[in-house]
Design an enzyme around this catalytic site. Sequence first.
Site, PDB file in Angstrom:
ATOM      1  N   ASP A  48       4.312 -41.114   8.574  1.00  0.00           N
ATOM      2  CA  ASP A  48       5.469 -42.006   8.581  1.00  0.00           C
ATOM      3  C   ASP A  48       6.794 -41.374   8.163  1.00  0.00           C
ATOM      4  OD1 ASP A  48       4.941 -41.668   5.940  1.00  0.00           O
ATOM      5  OD2 ASP A  48       4.737 -43.777   5.436  1.00  0.00           O
ATOM      6  N   ARG A 242       9.386 -47.923   2.919  1.00  0.00           N
ATOM      7  CA  ARG A 242       9.243 -47.899   4.380  1.00  0.00           C
ATOM      8  C   ARG A 242      10.118 -48.956   5.048  1.00  0.00           C
ATOM      9  NH1 ARG A 242       4.065 -46.626   6.173  1.00  0.00           N
ATOM     10  NH2 ARG A 242       4.534 -48.155   7.772  1.00  0.00           N
ATOM     11  N   TYR A 250       0.533 -43.394  -1.930  1.00  0.00           N
ATOM     12  CA  TYR A 250      -0.414 -42.306  -1.670  1.00  0.00           C
ATOM     13  C   TYR A 250      -1.164 -42.024  -2.951  1.00  0.00           C
ATOM     14  CZ  TYR A 250       1.307 -40.528   2.831  1.00  0.00           C
ATOM     15  OH  TYR A 250       1.618 -40.357   4.155  1.00  0.00           O
ATOM     16  N   PRO A 332      -0.647 -34.685   2.971  1.00  0.00           N
ATOM     17  CA  PRO A 332       0.506 -35.458   3.435  1.00  0.00           C
ATOM     18  C   PRO A 332       1.646 -35.518   2.415  1.00  0.00           C
ATOM     19  CG  PRO A 332      -1.188 -36.941   2.621  1.00  0.00           C
ATOM     20  CD  PRO A 332      -1.721 -35.546   2.460  1.00  0.00           C
TER      21      PRO A 332
END
Length: 448
Positions: A48, A242, A250, A332
């Site tokens: 993302d 977001r 995470y 990530p």
Amino acid sequence: MSVESHVDVLVIGAGPAGLMCAHGLKRAGVNVRVIDKRPKKVAAGQADGIQPRTIEVLQSYGLAERLLREGNQMHMAGFYNPSPKGGIERTGRAADVTAPTARYPFEVTLHQGAIEAIFLDSMREMGLEVDRPIVPSALELSTDEKVLKDPNSYAVKATLNHLDSEDGKTETGVVEIVHAKYVLGSDGAHSWVRKTMGINMDGEQTDYIWGVVDLVPKTDFPDIRNRCAIHSNNGSCMIIPREGDKVRLYIQLSENDVVVDRATGRVDKEKTKVGPEELLEVGRKSLSPYKIDKVGDIDWWTIYLIGQRVASKFSVHERVFIAGDACHTHSPKAGQGMNASMNDTHNLIWKLTHVLRQWADISLLKTYEFERRKYAQDLIEFDKKFAKLFSGKPRSDEFQDGVSHEEFLEAFQTFGGFTSGIGITTRPHLHLLFPTSWNQSTNPSLIV
Ligand SMILES: Cc1cc2nc3c(=O)[nH]c(=O)nc-3n(C[C@H](O)[C@H](O)[C@H](O)COP(=O)(O)OP(=O)(O)OC[C@H]3O[C@@H](n4cnc5c(N)ncnc54)[C@H](O)[C@@H]3O)c2cc1C
């Protein structure tokens, strides 16, 4: 039923790497076809983060405007560490991107499905759709030197099997033979193309396990709309604001938390006891004394296993290429997965176009592996250093070897040029483009 066709470039896998490639080639007027095994595109979740350099790249294809409109801009990073009073406290804030020359000095966060939609809609306007669900079952590369040297020969023969559009698994009996000049394997971390071409992944076998939850939060945490690295005595956690009101957490997990299916190399979600609520509970403990809860349902979650590895080569005879997760995997944490993948194929698009048009010698294609494999190796080195700092215990009176806030912040800022993509440079590689026998008069058409 069997059909036979010819195409300049066959792209296998329509994730970020494959879509970037198919879109760019189509825009350049190249005859390209793209297939994917999924009956539908990704709907939510997965990667993302779009870095400043990738926004510039998307802008060059006319795609940045929609990304900026739909995505969330991430300008600030917050750093939290254990507080002497218990729980965590903020130890600092810094610009999220340390790249002063960036045209877009921020990251954009938007789920992978929405980013893929930007490519798909633009491709549709040009008359290109992803053919799905289809899987390749054979890939044959010519061994004839003359064929391989001719940039416009159909050197690769692919056999494609159509799958049922409902279940995405059952073969329909439709088998195609596609003769392609070039093939791209952008089919993800478990790449069939990579395995079929006998390309190994180099790197240690340690895999890291990540839990991810996307939700709309109800919280008193003051930095919920900033990217945050949280080091607590109850574990580390990363917050990514977001699109809309959504936030991603995470959470790094250990092998004891999950059951891994060793045959597929994936987390066995049925046998694993950790689900979205448990992940949120770990997030809650890390954020204490602040509170976090969800509004409505959890939007998306996953637990996935990822190693730090780079493929031993990125192409076979510069006819079959691999790109994206098919040739490099890493954690990530620094938000590089989708960026690295799209920038691999951004590197390949113009080179394939030039070679197909005979504006450049076929040897130009060698520079793809030279440039992108070096970058992938640097990325893994960076990821290892950053992972150690992120996952290390916070420094305290009792634990003097732990990671201090200053150490973490310094690494975050030092690597800013690399993680933003703005500071990435390529070593000179004239020896690849100009073999010793080459001279300007014998090959005046070479454009680099
Ligand atoms: C479950 C999951 C969760 C993830 N979560 C995160 C996250 O939270 N954060 C993050 O930064 N990154 C995450 N990633 C990684 C991120 O999605 C990738 O780094 C990024 O998408 C790489 O792009 P890609 O195009 O190389 O590969 P992918 O996005 O994996 O795309 C590969 C495509 O190839 C198709 N494909 C695969 N095999 C075949 C085949 N044999 N034939 C035809 N098509 C095929 C797939 O259907 C897919 O569309 C996640 C990945 C997965 C799989």
